[in-house]
Motif scaffolding. Structure first.
Motif, PDB file in Angstrom:
ATOM      1  N   ASN A  30      57.545  41.586  62.309  1.00 33.88           N
ATOM      2  CA  ASN A  30      57.219  43.006  62.168  1.00 33.88           C
ATOM      3  C   ASN A  30      56.078  43.123  61.165  1.00 33.88           C
ATOM      4  N   ALA A  31      55.572  44.324  60.998  1.00 38.87           N
ATOM      5  CA  ALA A  31      54.395  44.522  60.153  1.00 38.87           C
ATOM      6  C   ALA A  31      54.668  44.126  58.706  1.00 38.87           C
ATOM      7  N   ARG A  32      55.868  44.397  58.222  1.00 38.34           N
ATOM      8  CA  ARG A  32      56.200  44.087  56.826  1.00 38.34           C
ATOM      9  C   ARG A  32      56.194  42.575  56.584  1.00 38.34           C
ATOM     10  N   THR A  33      56.823  41.834  57.499  1.00 40.67           N
ATOM     11  CA  THR A  33      56.910  40.392  57.330  1.00 40.67           C
ATOM     12  C   THR A  33      55.554  39.730  57.514  1.00 40.67           C
ATOM     13  N   ILE A  34      54.780  40.208  58.480  1.00 44.04           N
ATOM     14  CA  ILE A  34      53.433  39.659  58.685  1.00 44.04           C
ATOM     15  C   ILE A  34      52.572  39.885  57.442  1.00 44.04           C
ATOM     16  N   HIS A  35      52.665  41.064  56.868  1.00 44.56           N
ATOM     17  CA  HIS A  35      51.919  41.360  55.639  1.00 44.56           C
ATOM     18  C   HIS A  35      52.338  40.412  54.518  1.00 44.56           C
ATOM     19  N   THR A  36      53.640  40.177  54.389  1.00 46.86           N
ATOM     20  CA  THR A  36      54.148  39.312  53.325  1.00 46.86           C
ATOM     21  C   THR A  36      53.688  37.870  53.516  1.00 46.86           C
ATOM     22  N   PHE A  37      53.793  37.348  54.730  1.00 47.81           N
ATOM     23  CA  PHE A  37      53.374  35.962  54.967  1.00 47.81           C
ATOM     24  C   PHE A  37      51.856  35.809  54.828  1.00 47.81           C
ATOM     25  N   GLU A  65      62.606  42.471  47.173  1.00 42.85           N
ATOM     26  CA  GLU A  65      61.932  43.426  48.053  1.00 42.85           C
ATOM     27  C   GLU A  65      60.447  43.462  47.720  1.00 42.85           C
ATOM     28  N   TYR A  66      59.629  43.337  48.765  1.00 43.10           N
ATOM     29  CA  TYR A  66      58.185  43.274  48.579  1.00 43.10           C
ATOM     30  C   TYR A  66      57.511  44.209  49.579  1.00 43.10           C
ATOM     31  N   HIS A  67      56.912  45.289  49.071  1.00 46.62           N
ATOM     32  CA  HIS A  67      56.235  46.279  49.921  1.00 46.62           C
ATOM     33  C   HIS A  67      57.112  46.701  51.091  1.00 46.62           C
ATOM     34  N   GLY A  68      58.368  46.956  50.800  1.00 46.85           N
ATOM     35  CA  GLY A  68      59.285  47.427  51.830  1.00 46.85           C
ATOM     36  C   GLY A  68      59.952  46.324  52.629  1.00 46.85           C
ATOM     37  N   MET A  69      59.521  45.082  52.468  1.00 49.83           N
ATOM     38  CA  MET A  69      60.153  43.971  53.178  1.00 49.83           C
ATOM     39  C   MET A  69      61.352  43.485  52.384  1.00 49.83           C
ATOM     40  N   ARG A  70      62.515  43.479  53.016  1.00 48.25           N
ATOM     41  CA  ARG A  70      63.747  43.082  52.336  1.00 48.25           C
ATOM     42  C   ARG A  70      64.068  41.613  52.624  1.00 48.25           C
ATOM     43  N   ARG A 128      71.233  37.033  61.897  1.00 42.35           N
ATOM     44  CA  ARG A 128      70.729  38.327  62.383  1.00 42.35           C
ATOM     45  C   ARG A 128      71.564  39.489  61.855  1.00 42.35           C
ATOM     46  N   ALA A 129      72.858  39.252  61.643  1.00 42.44           N
ATOM     47  CA  ALA A 129      73.770  40.323  61.234  1.00 42.44           C
ATOM     48  C   ALA A 129      73.427  40.907  59.873  1.00 42.44           C
ATOM     49  N   HIS A 130      72.613  40.228  59.079  1.00 46.25           N
ATOM     50  CA  HIS A 130      72.241  40.756  57.759  1.00 46.25           C
ATOM     51  C   HIS A 130      71.290  41.942  57.869  1.00 46.25           C
ATOM     52  N   GLN A 131      70.601  42.068  58.995  1.00 42.71           N
ATOM     53  CA  GLN A 131      69.734  43.215  59.278  1.00 42.71           C
ATOM     54  C   GLN A 131      68.699  43.453  58.170  1.00 42.71           C
ATOM     55  N   VAL A 132      68.028  42.382  57.797  1.00 42.23           N
ATOM     56  CA  VAL A 132      66.908  42.465  56.865  1.00 42.23           C
ATOM     57  C   VAL A 132      65.704  41.787  57.523  1.00 42.23           C
ATOM     58  N   ASP A 133      64.559  41.833  56.840  1.00 38.41           N
ATOM     59  CA  ASP A 133      63.351  41.257  57.417  1.00 38.41           C
ATOM     60  C   ASP A 133      63.333  39.734  57.331  1.00 38.41           C
TER      61      ASP A 133
END
Length: 213
Positions: free
Chosen positions: A92-99, A137-142, A58-63
């Motif tokens: 979150n919206a970014r990760t859902i979009h990516t998956f 990075e994909y559409h804002g998802m890190r 969690r400490a990496h603070q990425v998606d």
């Protein structure tokens, strides 16, 4: 089991069509959970845990933080070196979009296993979405690749060449260890058994968890 419907695992050797289909089911399950608002820590059953990795991940603070499958002499985010067997995905919206895009890409590329699909979507088919040596990075998802010396794959630091029973003491900082980069289920199971990493009581048919290493 019947002669018309053999168990899936019986026909799911690495690289087989059945194996490809089976591995792609994982990301579809994860997508359903992400849509329910659940953060998902995915771990394949050939991964040994030594410590609870959640706070560190969690400490990496990425998606998405995910294991790399790269050998020691390769950068963690090179072609198809994402390992989809161990990761933490934030809902979150970014990760859902990516998956959503990963599952669609996998459906349209039946010749690929799940891991190349993860890479091609998140890092780009030509690696054009790579950021530095250990991110994409994909559409804002890190996406961040985990430190392979803390989350090693089967090629890292020659860990699996350590004498049986000595891995936890020789590598005390490990969070997990992936029993991959070994050909065949039988060899994989033998290696786990040789190192004392099979935690199952055949008589009781229950898992047996070690209290210390």
């Amino acid at each position: 089991q019947s002669q018309h419907h053999p168990r899936t695992l019986d026909n799911s050797t690495f690289g087989s069509e059945s194996f490809k289909s089976l591995t792609k089911m994982k990301s579809r399950v994860v997508l359903r959970l992400l849509k329910l608002g659940v953060n998902v820590l995915w771990t394949d059953c050939d991964i040994i845990w030594f410590r609870n990795p959640l706070d560190h991940m969690r400490a990496h603070q990425v998606d998405l933080v995910i294991q790399t499958n790269a050998p020691d002499d390769e950068k963690p985010n090179l072609k198809w070196r994402i390992n989809s067997g161990f990761y933490l995905a934030q809902s979150n919206a970014r990760t859902i979009h990516t998956f959503t895009d990963i599952t669609a890409y996998a459906k349209n590329h039946k010749e690929l296993r799940e891991q190349p699909c993860f890479y091609d979507v998140m890092c780009g088919e030509r690696g054009e979405r790579r950021v530095g040596d250990d991110m994409c990075e994909y559409h804002g998802m890190r996406v961040k690749m985990l430190d392979r010396h803390l989350y090693p794959n089967g090629k890292t630091d020659q860990i699996w060449e350590t004498a049986p029973g000595k891995i936890p003491r020789k590598f005390p900082n490990l969070f997990i260890l992936h029993n991959n980069w070994v050909p065949g289920v039988d060899e994989k199971q033998k290696r786990a058994a040789d190192h004392g990493f099979l935690f199952f009581d055949d008589a009781e048919e229950l898992c047996v968890y070690p209290t210390h290493w």
